[in-house]
Structure formats: C-alpha cells, structure tokens
Design a protein around this motif. Structure first.
Motif, PDB file in Angstrom:
ATOM      1  N   ASP A   1      27.163  46.185  43.385  1.00  0.00           N
ATOM      2  CA  ASP A   1      25.823  45.150  44.080  1.00  0.00           C
ATOM      3  C   ASP A   1      25.765  45.038  45.895  1.00  0.00           C
ATOM      4  OD1 ASP A   1      24.430  45.012  41.956  1.00  0.00           O
ATOM      5  OD2 ASP A   1      25.041  42.471  42.020  1.00  0.00           O
TER       6      ASP A   1
ATOM      7  N   SER B   1      28.504  40.587  42.256  1.00  0.00           N
ATOM      8  CA  SER B   1      28.719  40.952  43.997  1.00  0.00           C
ATOM      9  C   SER B   1      28.708  39.816  45.223  1.00  0.00           C
ATOM     10  CB  SER B   1      27.368  40.155  44.132  1.00  0.00           C
ATOM     11  OG  SER B   1      26.457  41.109  42.802  1.00  0.00           O
TER      12      SER B   1
ATOM     13  N   HIS C   1      27.022  47.035  38.457  1.00  0.00           N
ATOM     14  CA  HIS C   1      28.118  45.550  38.536  1.00  0.00           C
ATOM     15  C   HIS C   1      28.151  45.011  37.092  1.00  0.00           C
ATOM     16  CE1 HIS C   1      26.501  40.728  39.317  1.00  0.00           C
ATOM     17  NE2 HIS C   1      26.772  40.941  37.858  1.00  0.00           N
TER      18      HIS C   1
END
Length: 364
Positions: free
Chosen positions: A307, A287, A327
């Motif tokens: 993300d 992320s 991810h």
C-alpha cells in the motif's frame, strides 16, 4: 467446548492488549457462550466465507481482518459489511478478528513473511512501547520463596531468553492495624516489625490481572503492599514489522525474482534499484509506509510491505529499495499460522482453512 474456549487460546497466542488503538479486534459478532461446532479461518470475512462456514458446519469464523471496522449505524444489507453481519447472525455464526494483535506478535504476520523468505537473525522492527511492567511487593522473609515461585508460574520474571528473574532485598517492615483490621502478623493496635523480603519482578502487560490474582492469593497479609511501574524498556517480542537477513547476499534482480516466487506474485512495485547486493531485509505485512525510516535506521537494503503511495517511493532517497508486493500478498500466509496453532490446541473439533480467495485486487 464453547466459543470462549477458542478465544482464550487465540488470546494466549496474540493478546488483544497489543492490538493498535485504532483497530477493532476480538469477538465482533455472536455469543461467546455458544457451543462450538467448528472453526473456519480466513483472511477476510466475506459473504462467500460465511456460506463456506455454513457448508462446513463451522459456527465460528476466525478472521484476520475485522469485518466491522467503523461503527454501523444501520444494518439493512445495503453494503457487503452489513450483508455479512446479517447472514452471520441469521445462521448463528460468530466472527472473531485478530488483526493487529497478530501483526504485533513475534510469531505472527511478519514472522510468516520472514519464514517464507528463509530469513535468519530475526528481530522486531518497531518494538511496541510500554508493554513491560514491574511489580514490587513486600512479603515475610520465610514466605518469599513461595511467592516468587507462584509469580514465576503466573508468567512474571521472563526477560528475553531468561525466566525466573527477580530482584530481592531484605529489610524490616513496620505496620499497625486499626480496630477493624485482622492482621496475620502481630496484633491490631500495636506497631509490628516484620523481617521482610522486597521482591521485584517484570511481566508482560497482558498478564497483569493474572499476576495480581496470584499475588493476592499467595500473600499471607490482609493488606498486600505492592507497587506497579510501567517501564520504557524495549520489548524484544512485541511490535510491528521484522528485520532479518538472507543466508547469502543476492543480486537485486535475483532477489526480486526470488521474492516473486516465494510470495506467489507476478508484480512488485518498487523504488529505484541501487546496483548493490542485498542481504538485510525488513518486512511489514499490510500498509507499512510508516516504517520506512525504521527500516532505513536498521540498515536494511530492501523493505517489503504494501500500500505504498506515489510519494512514499521518493522517501527511499537511494538509501533503500522499497518493494510493494500488495496487501493480500503480504498477509496471505496469516491464516495458515492460525490453523496450525488452533489445530495443535484443539484436537476434537474441525479447524478449517478457508478456500475462498478474498483478494479484491485483480491484475491484467
């Protein structure tokens, strides 16, 4: 060999002191003093992965993601996390998670993406702050060379591509020991003057215990005078994300096809294309929305991460192309890094690359 021996190797490669504060890294399940039978390396620790460890006779699972992230109030087998922990404990399997310690390593997650894309001129995107410290101490002049050499051997004095770095000033030190002292120079109760060398060296913060142990072991004084300062200097080798360059500029469409091929994905979510050639590429595995502005500040034409939320794509503002590759896809090569490293360090035990595909996201 015991499990702690493997942990020592892992923490030489990616010290846990550089993991993010929110993270849960290290030995999460098991006894560090158990004899090692084998090592299974995975991205995520699922029940199928524990089954694989049992089948391969591996009693240590080295996982990128931590299976225990938040506190467990009950372990009843109701959730997949609880079932993994129960099964691991039942079969005496230890679980070690490395996560953001490896994210922040120069040879970690983001380096793997850069290597896969064959980027050159790599550097850290967001250097971690307060990771460099400075030791200043005072030693008898005739002992300075011995102490400097010992500190260098312990890892002090490395700055970028240079080693054995120190600053030295000569002067006169004074001290007087009380009736309980046992001075190695002079006599207690009397003021003593000693020709001394002030030595200053920098070191990475994870080495502090080793550096101080070396200082006290090597220094001849009963009471060693020293100062430790935390520096604000940027660390060139520790931090989140990386930025590098393609060997040659590419058309946007050509680059996206290249990206999909290199990262083994059929889908890339992205912001508006800008009809400009791309060469400078920023990457951050996992992320990475928090690093968008950093990627812009370095003048990256593309930022590859995962993300991203709907509104994150607006922040591109026609200054950069944001590319969300997923991810799992951004971290898929991580376990190969660990297997390669451990295989070099541990030659008499099996280091097994998990065959379990742990990506929970499916595409139609």
């Amino acid at each position: 060999m015991i499990i702690q021996d493997v942990i020592n190797h892992l923490e030489d490669f990616a010290p846990l002191s550089y993991a993010e504060d929110f993270d849960n890294v290290g030995l999460l399940v098991g006894n560090k003093n158990e004899k090692l039978t084998g090592i299974l390396v995975t991205l995520d620790t699922l029940e199928e992965v524990v089954d694989e460890a049992i089948a391969e006779n591996c009693n240590l699972i080295v996982s990128f993601h931590p299976i225990i992230f938040k506190g467990l109030k009950k372990i009843t087998g109701k959730t997949y996390v609880e079932r993994v922990v129960l099964k691991a404990i039942k079969h005496d399997i230890a679980i070690y998670a490395i996560h953001t310690a490896l994210d922040n390593s120069f040879q970690g997650v983001n380096d793997a993406i850069c290597n896969q894309l064959e980027l050159i001129n790599k550097q850290i995107l967001i250097p971690q702050v307060q990771t460099i410290k400075k030791l200043t101490t005072f030693v008898p002049k005739n002992e300075a060379e011995q102490l400097r050499t010992a500190l260098f051997k312990a890892g002090a004095g490395s700055i970028g591509n240079y080693s054995d770095c120190s600053f030295n000033v000569e002067g006169i030190g004074t001290f007087k020991g009380n009736e309980l002292s046992s001075p190695t120079k002079g006599k207690k109760g009397s003021i003593h003057k000693e020709e001394e060398t002030q030595i200053s060296v920098t070191y990475a913060k994870h080495l502090e215990a080793k550096i101080l142990k070396t200082l006290f072991k090597t220094h001849s004084y009963e009471e060693v005078a020293y100062e430790i300062t935390t520096l604000e200097n940027k660390n060139q080798h520790i931090g989140m994300g990386m930025i590098g360059e393609l060997k040659e500029s590419m058309d946007e469409i050509a680059f996206f096809n290249y990206l999909k091929t290199k990262m083994n994905t059929t889908h890339v979510r992205h912001s508006t294309l800008l009809s400009k050639p791309v060469k400078k590429i920023a990457v951050l595995g996992g992320s990475g929305s928090f690093a968008i502005e950093a990627a812009k500040s370095y003048g990256a034409q593309v930022f590859i991460t995962a993300d991203l939320k709907y509104h994150d794509f607006f922040t591109a503002e026609n200054d950069i192309i944001l590319a969300d590759i997923g991810h799992f896809e951004s971290e898929q090569f991580t376990k190969k890094i660990l297997v390669a490293y451990l295989t070099k360090k541990i030659t008499n035990f099996a280091v097994v690359l998990s065959k379990t595909h742990t990506n929970p996201v499916k595409y139609f």
